[in-house]
Design an enzyme around this catalytic site. Sequence first.
Site, PDB file in Angstrom:
ATOM      1  N   LEU A  46      28.013  54.438 124.555  1.00  0.00           N
ATOM      2  CA  LEU A  46      29.379  54.815 124.911  1.00  0.00           C
ATOM      3  C   LEU A  46      29.437  56.171 125.610  1.00  0.00           C
ATOM      4  O   LEU A  46      28.634  57.065 125.337  1.00  0.00           O
ATOM      5  CB  LEU A  46      30.245  54.838 123.643  1.00  0.00           C
TER       6      LEU A  46
ATOM      7  N   HIS B 156      34.543  54.898 127.913  1.00  0.00           N
ATOM      8  CA  HIS B 156      34.877  54.104 126.718  1.00  0.00           C
ATOM      9  C   HIS B 156      35.858  54.880 125.833  1.00  0.00           C
ATOM     10  O   HIS B 156      36.795  54.302 125.280  1.00  0.00           O
ATOM     11  CB  HIS B 156      33.621  53.806 125.895  1.00  0.00           C
TER      12      HIS B 156
END
Length: 283
Positions: free
Chosen positions: A33, A37
């Site tokens: 991530l 994100h």
Amino acid sequence: MKLIHTIGDLRQALAEARAKGEKIGLVPTMGALHAGHASLVRRSVEENGLTVVSVFLNPTQFNDKKDLERYPRTLEADCALLEQVGADIVFAPSVEEMYPEPDTRRFSYPPVDMVMEGAFRPGHFNGVCQIVSKLFAAVEPDRAYFGEKDFQQIAVVRAMVKDLGFGVEIVPCPVVREESGLAMSSRNTLLTDEERAVAANIYAVLSKSRNFASTHTLAETRRYVVDALNAIVGLEVEYYSIVDGDTLQELAHWADSDNIVGCITVFCGSKPIRLIDHIRYKG
Ligand code: PAF
């Protein structure tokens, strides 16, 4: 924040929230991530009573085994980031949990899944639909959040939602960029610093092409982007398609649509790493 690995435990945790009348937001991810994100999760946290983030490196959407093997796996760091941005549940199932049997379902959404990523990565969108449909069935979210970086993916997921009648609102979220303009992607971590600097040219050239487009034809603009990027050592354009933003079909003239987007895939560096981006010309 709860870390959950099975669909049974997930359903139980969600039943409690649903009984309280809370809206459920889902952010599907493959992990590794980054700030892109994080922006999806923040948006879901703002708009829903409970946010589930799935972290699952879905093997069925990789048409290139090497790409799957080298894809970064960083669950611990992912959980730390998700805790910070306020996710309620991280759903990180095993491959066996999501695919107890091989998934033989076939999804086909012409014309949007036939071009660009659909044509260059055979089976990719079928795998995306397999996993996203399983996640929608397990979570039954009110809203699901997808980054616009994967512009075509959103169109395919919308077609699947319509086809299968899922009661979920698809929420597209803007691309988040590094300071250099490079679109954030989990694959960026596979680039060396030098390659990352070279990759920043992708957005720089796309941005310049917007001015170029105001005095040139669509075909000339397409050629301008391809030639400018191919002239840079370390970059090789796989395709650059200037398409209608809804049908994703290639256009011949600027006058042919009020919604025009240029979608690009570029190989960067010696491994090489495949990067995608897009730019809006109209609409
Ligand atoms: O965009 C992604 O990261 C993936 O395609 C998704 C939607 C999480 C499905 O595996």
